[in-house]
Design a protein around this motif. Structure first.
Motif, PDB file in Angstrom:
ATOM      1  N   GLU A 164       0.847  -1.199   0.000  1.00 11.65           N
ATOM      2  CA  GLU A 164       0.000   0.000   0.000  1.00 11.65           C
ATOM      3  C   GLU A 164       0.879   1.245   0.000  1.00 11.65           C
ATOM      4  O   GLU A 164       1.687   1.426   0.906  1.00 11.65           O
ATOM      5  CB  GLU A 164      -0.909  -0.047   1.238  1.00 11.65           C
ATOM      6  CG  GLU A 164      -1.751   1.186   1.490  1.00 11.65           C
ATOM      7  CD  GLU A 164      -2.745   1.493   0.390  1.00 11.65           C
ATOM      8  OE1 GLU A 164      -3.724   0.753   0.265  1.00 11.65           O
ATOM      9  OE2 GLU A 164      -2.526   2.481  -0.340  1.00 11.65           O
ATOM     10  N   SER A 165       0.722   2.077  -1.024  1.00 12.78           N
ATOM     11  CA  SER A 165       1.426   3.369  -1.102  1.00 12.78           C
ATOM     12  C   SER A 165       2.948   3.247  -0.954  1.00 12.78           C
ATOM     13  O   SER A 165       3.596   4.129  -0.413  1.00 12.78           O
ATOM     14  CB  SER A 165       0.913   4.343  -0.037  1.00 12.78           C
ATOM     15  OG  SER A 165      -0.477   4.425  -0.043  1.00 12.78           O
ATOM     16  N   THR A 208      -5.834   3.213  -4.718  1.00 10.13           N
ATOM     17  CA  THR A 208      -5.954   1.783  -4.443  1.00 10.13           C
ATOM     18  C   THR A 208      -6.957   1.069  -5.347  1.00 10.13           C
ATOM     19  O   THR A 208      -6.590   0.132  -6.065  1.00 10.13           O
ATOM     20  CB  THR A 208      -6.374   1.569  -2.976  1.00 10.13           C
ATOM     21  OG1 THR A 208      -5.471   2.281  -2.151  1.00 10.13           O
ATOM     22  CG2 THR A 208      -6.359   0.106  -2.612  1.00 10.13           C
ATOM     23  N   ASP A 387       0.179  -1.268  -4.479  1.00  4.76           N
ATOM     24  CA  ASP A 387      -0.964  -0.915  -5.331  1.00  4.76           C
ATOM     25  C   ASP A 387      -0.681   0.337  -6.172  1.00  4.76           C
ATOM     26  O   ASP A 387      -1.196   0.505  -7.257  1.00  4.76           O
ATOM     27  CB  ASP A 387      -2.254  -0.750  -4.504  1.00  4.76           C
ATOM     28  CG  ASP A 387      -2.131   0.287  -3.394  1.00  4.76           C
ATOM     29  OD1 ASP A 387      -1.005   0.770  -3.129  1.00  4.76           O
ATOM     30  OD2 ASP A 387      -3.166   0.618  -2.792  1.00  4.76           O
ATOM     31  N   HIS A 388       0.151   1.230  -5.643  1.00  7.27           N
ATOM     32  CA  HIS A 388       0.554   2.456  -6.345  1.00  7.27           C
ATOM     33  C   HIS A 388       1.697   3.063  -5.562  1.00  7.27           C
ATOM     34  O   HIS A 388       2.028   2.572  -4.483  1.00  7.27           O
ATOM     35  CB  HIS A 388      -0.614   3.449  -6.460  1.00  7.27           C
ATOM     36  CG  HIS A 388      -1.300   3.697  -5.147  1.00  7.27           C
ATOM     37  ND1 HIS A 388      -0.791   4.527  -4.193  1.00  7.27           N
ATOM     38  CD2 HIS A 388      -2.421   3.149  -4.607  1.00  7.27           C
ATOM     39  CE1 HIS A 388      -1.578   4.508  -3.131  1.00  7.27           C
ATOM     40  NE2 HIS A 388      -2.569   3.673  -3.348  1.00  7.27           N
ATOM     41  N   HIS A 401      -1.039  10.533  -2.083  1.00  3.94           N
ATOM     42  CA  HIS A 401      -1.241   9.898  -3.383  1.00  3.94           C
ATOM     43  C   HIS A 401      -1.148  10.985  -4.450  1.00  3.94           C
ATOM     44  O   HIS A 401      -1.649  12.085  -4.257  1.00  3.94           O
ATOM     45  CB  HIS A 401      -2.629   9.279  -3.471  1.00  3.94           C
ATOM     46  CG  HIS A 401      -2.850   8.139  -2.507  1.00  3.94           C
ATOM     47  ND1 HIS A 401      -2.047   7.905  -1.430  1.00  3.94           N
ATOM     48  CD2 HIS A 401      -3.795   7.169  -2.489  1.00  3.94           C
ATOM     49  CE1 HIS A 401      -2.491   6.835  -0.784  1.00  3.94           C
ATOM     50  NE2 HIS A 401      -3.558   6.371  -1.401  1.00  3.94           N
TER      51      HIS A 401
HETATM   52 ZN   LIG Z   1      -3.502   2.492  -1.978  1.00  2.00          ZN
END
Ligand SMILES: [Zn+2]
Length: 471
Positions: A164-165, A208, A387-388, A401
């Motif tokens: 995540e991130s 996400t 995810d990114h 983000h």
């Molecule tokens: Zn995410």
């Protein structure tokens, strides 16, 4: 005075909640906790939080006393008739107050109406999950047409870590000056078998849900809506004969993921919106994972681990007392950021983010250790991807983000492949492109299954992969 009393008591209760969560929690988390709790748990919480509650009440009483003091001043002031400007001034203020109620986030902070907003957003989340579930039920009815079948009959275990991130630009293993990935590097060097690090992986989306819809299903950037009518990777695995498990540190009431998890043979959410567990760190996943792995292995097993990774608020991603980059202000990373004109607050965010990367490396290393220990008699594949990415002062004075910066899409990815009897091998750095939208193809490869959507030219793990021809 009644209004003052309500506002003050509301402030005190919000203070206790913020103190407990470290941040203002999502309304869903509160609503779910309130909806699912019982008297014993609620009184347990009150006992546990008695000091913060006492402090909150003490503050509330002080403020109320102050309010009552003010009342005297106001009551004793000589009464004068309203002047015209005062009337219009008051009218403008009242109108503004009424208008504020049309803004949902302001409404969510209104002491009288807050709880209504909270429960309606909870009901909405439940309805959303139900809609996803119905959609998936309809999808499952067509499972025979997916043609998902095993092509590798050897018993094996596949583990997929969804990060995540996480930004690969902050990975020491991929060239970042700070040693943010030391625990993972140590684990990689000890593991038998082959570790591959992808130095050129990117997500196609910076958030996400849109990103993972592409990653976990046959949907691609060209056909983004395909996720609605095609199975995700856990469904495909299930159809091909896999026993599937979903282990998560993300909220359990998050629409699509909640629906996917409900279809798994086993699901464990350690961060299920419960008061006690809501500030859980990824390292807390090690214990439930060990428990899962201590059961006898099914011939074909898939475990998906959904991490909280490096999601903000970064400082909550580390167990207490771990933070190698806290307060660092003069190393090469900080010097670079100062030269680029980054604000103090952004540089502090970077330190916290790098701590979170370090703590993620530590949690993942411990989980890898558990997998290699408890499944060493069979073929194992473990895939990690984020995810990114995340922008934390890489390109501008911003932390979060980012759809507009390359950092919002640069993700780390690694793969560990093992077969019984293998010795540790040197880490292989793979520089080929790995667009995350094709992760579903790579996962079919690792699971040893083919479906009607599998194509070698779209499989980044196949020699035939062609980023341009893939679709
Ligand atoms: Zn995410």
């Amino acid at each position: 005075m009644l209004m003052t009393t309500f506002f003050v008591l509301d402030c005190a209760s919000q203070g206790v909640i913020r103190g407990f969560f470290g941040v203002s929690p999502q309304p869903n988390v509160l609503a779910e906790a309130l909806a699912n709790t019982n008297t014993a748990e609620a009184s347990g919480f009150v006992m546990e939080q008695r000091w913060p509650i006492f402090k909150g009440l003490a503050w509330a009483i002080c403020l109320m006393l102050l309010g009552w003091q003010g009342r005297k001043v106001w009551a004793e002031a000589p009464k004068r008739p309203y002047s015209r400007p005062a009337f219009w001034g008051m009218a403008a203020l009242m109108t503004f107050t009424v208008l504020l109620h049309f803004n949902p986030s302001m409404l969510g902070a209104q002491p009288f109406l807050r709880w209504g907003v909270l429960f309606s957003s909870h009901a909405e989340a439940q309805k959303e999950i139900q809609a996803f579930e119905n959609q998936r039920k309809a999808l499952w009815r067509q499972h025979a047409a997916w043609d998902a079948h095993l092509v590798d009959q050897r018993p094996h275990t596949v583990v997929v870590f969804i990060g995540e991130s996480d930004n690969r630009l902050n990975w020491h293993l991929l060239g970042y000056p700070r040693d943010t990935t030391q625990p993972l590097q140590e684990a990689f060097e000890k593991l038998p078998g082959q570790v591959t690090l992808f130095s050129n992986a990117t997500s196609q989306q910076a958030f996400t849900l849109p990103s993972l819809k592409l990653a976990l299903t046959p949907a691609t950037s060209e056909q983004p809506d395909l996720w609605k009518t095609t199975p995700d990777i856990t469904f495909m695995a299930k159809e091909a004969g896999f026993y599937t498990r979903w282990l998560s540190n993300q909220p359990s009431n998050d629409g699509w993921f909640a629906a996917i998890a409900r279809d798994a043979d086993e699901k464990v959410f350690i961060n299920n919106g419960n008061w006690r567990d809501s500030s859980s760190v990824d390292r807390d996943l090690v214990k439930p994972l060990r428990k899962m792995l201590s059961q006898a292995a099914r011939p074909y097993e898939l475990i998906v681990i959904h991490l909280l990774g490096q999601h903000f608020h970064y400082e909550l991603r580390c167990p207490k007392g771990i933070g190698p980059f806290s307060g660092v202000d003069d190393d090469p990373v900080m010097q670079d950021m100062k030269r680029a004109g980054r604000k103090d607050s952004i540089r502090q965010s970077r330190n916290e983010y790098d701590n979170a990367v370090y703590c993620g490396a530590q949690a993942n290393a411990e989980m890898l250790q558990a997998i290699s220990e408890l499944r060493n008699d069979r073929k194992i594949s473990v895939l990690y991807f984020s995810d990114h990415g995340q922008e934390v002062g890489h390109n501008r004075n911003f932390s979060g983000h980012s759809e507009q910066d390359a950092s919002g899409y640069s993700i780390p990815m690694w793969l560990w492949n093992y077969q019984p009897g293998q010795k540790p091998q040197k880490i292989h750095i793979e520089t080929k492109k790995f667009p995350l939208e094709y992760a579903d193809q790579a996962m079919q490869h690792l699971l040893g299954i083919h479906s009607k959507w599998y194509e070698k030219k779209s499989d980044p793990l196949s020699a035939a992969f062609n980023a341009e021809a893939a679709h």
